[in-house]
Write a protein that holds these residues in place. Sequence first.
Motif, PDB file in Angstrom:
ATOM      1  N   ARG A   4       0.840  -1.197   0.000  1.00  0.00           N
ATOM      2  CA  ARG A   4       0.000   0.000   0.000  1.00  0.00           C
ATOM      3  C   ARG A   4       0.875   1.247   0.000  1.00  0.00           C
ATOM      4  O   ARG A   4       1.975   1.243   0.550  1.00  0.00           O
ATOM      5  N   LEU A   5       0.371   2.309  -0.621  1.00  0.00           N
ATOM      6  CA  LEU A   5       1.012   3.619  -0.535  1.00  0.00           C
ATOM      7  C   LEU A   5       0.186   4.454   0.433  1.00  0.00           C
ATOM      8  O   LEU A   5      -0.987   4.738   0.184  1.00  0.00           O
ATOM      9  N   ILE A   6       0.814   4.828   1.544  1.00  0.00           N
ATOM     10  CA  ILE A   6       0.136   5.582   2.597  1.00  0.00           C
ATOM     11  C   ILE A   6       0.772   6.973   2.675  1.00  0.00           C
ATOM     12  O   ILE A   6       1.996   7.090   2.777  1.00  0.00           O
ATOM     13  N   CYS A   7      -0.054   8.006   2.617  1.00  0.00           N
ATOM     14  CA  CYS A   7       0.446   9.378   2.689  1.00  0.00           C
ATOM     15  C   CYS A   7      -0.143  10.071   3.911  1.00  0.00           C
ATOM     16  O   CYS A   7      -1.367  10.138   4.073  1.00  0.00           O
ATOM     17  N   ILE A   8       0.734  10.566   4.762  1.00  0.00           N
ATOM     18  CA  ILE A   8       0.331  11.268   5.983  1.00  0.00           C
ATOM     19  C   ILE A   8       1.060  12.609   5.984  1.00  0.00           C
ATOM     20  O   ILE A   8       2.295  12.648   5.905  1.00  0.00           O
ATOM     21  N   TYR A   9       0.311  13.696   6.069  1.00  0.00           N
ATOM     22  CA  TYR A   9       0.931  15.008   5.893  1.00  0.00           C
ATOM     23  C   TYR A   9       0.062  16.095   6.507  1.00  0.00           C
ATOM     24  O   TYR A   9      -1.089  15.856   6.899  1.00  0.00           O
ATOM     25  N   PHE A  10       0.619  17.296   6.575  1.00  0.00           N
ATOM     26  CA  PHE A  10      -0.119  18.472   7.017  1.00  0.00           C
ATOM     27  C   PHE A  10      -0.038  19.488   5.896  1.00  0.00           C
ATOM     28  O   PHE A  10       1.051  19.956   5.555  1.00  0.00           O
ATOM     29  N   VAL A  56       5.571  10.779   4.361  1.00  0.00           N
ATOM     30  CA  VAL A  56       5.209  11.689   5.441  1.00  0.00           C
ATOM     31  C   VAL A  56       5.765  13.074   5.107  1.00  0.00           C
ATOM     32  O   VAL A  56       6.954  13.214   4.817  1.00  0.00           O
ATOM     33  N   ALA A  57       4.898  14.081   5.140  1.00  0.00           N
ATOM     34  CA  ALA A  57       5.328  15.424   4.752  1.00  0.00           C
ATOM     35  C   ALA A  57       4.738  16.469   5.692  1.00  0.00           C
ATOM     36  O   ALA A  57       3.635  16.302   6.221  1.00  0.00           O
TER      37      ALA A  57
END
Length: 257
Positions: A4-10, A56-57
Amino acid sequence: MAERLICIYFSATNTTKRYIESFAGALKRPIDIDINLADDLSAQLPDITPEDLVIVAAPVYGGRMPSQVSSRLKELKGNQAKAVAMVVYGNRDYDDALLELTDILSDTDFEVIGAGAFIGRHSIFPKVASSRPDNKDMRALRNFANECLRVIETGEKGELKVKGNRPYKKAAGVPLHPSGDPEVCNRCGKCVEKCPVDAIKSDEPYLTDSSICISCGRCIYVCPKHTRKYSGLKYKIIESVFTAAFSKRKEAEFTVI
């Protein structure tokens, strides 16, 4: 490739989100889990498996990540999944923010394979880097994604060297905060709803609680009446000095293991 490609960011004004989506596009795969903490700082974080790839960004404010974001990221459990760290800053400097982010990911049991710092229009002084990201930025991002993909495909191991210092620079509060014009504000509540730190109250939505506000610019971005902005003599003076000092173009920087 990862399960899976998981993107967590603000991403308060969608600049970091744009970089995230472009990175996923360069990998030629859809995002399976997309979490923008600017929408909900208390959002449930996913259970991560070793087969996942996690991007993560975070934005850079005063050389550091927002403390509210770093606190949430420290709750992640990497389970030895591969991770890519990215920060986005407004052409001044990213100081210790990228190192801080990679440290958080390493400490939460991720294998960090790449780290990059990219430029977006400054959230407080929009004359600085006003057209960023541009085509050159997107080319750099694609190169970064391709390098990360190479590491994933080859299983390469190594040490990630990231610019920054430990201990990190002291997080300084931003002395400037946006507000609205009570004569123009129609009290629609959009800024109240979208402020990630609840610094705007429904009874007086044209005001901002400066003790809470992180100056992310989200209220400006979502205001349908375009009444929210930075203003005042203090702002104009600082804007003039800052714009003169930090308008010279900086380029993206990235590294992989």
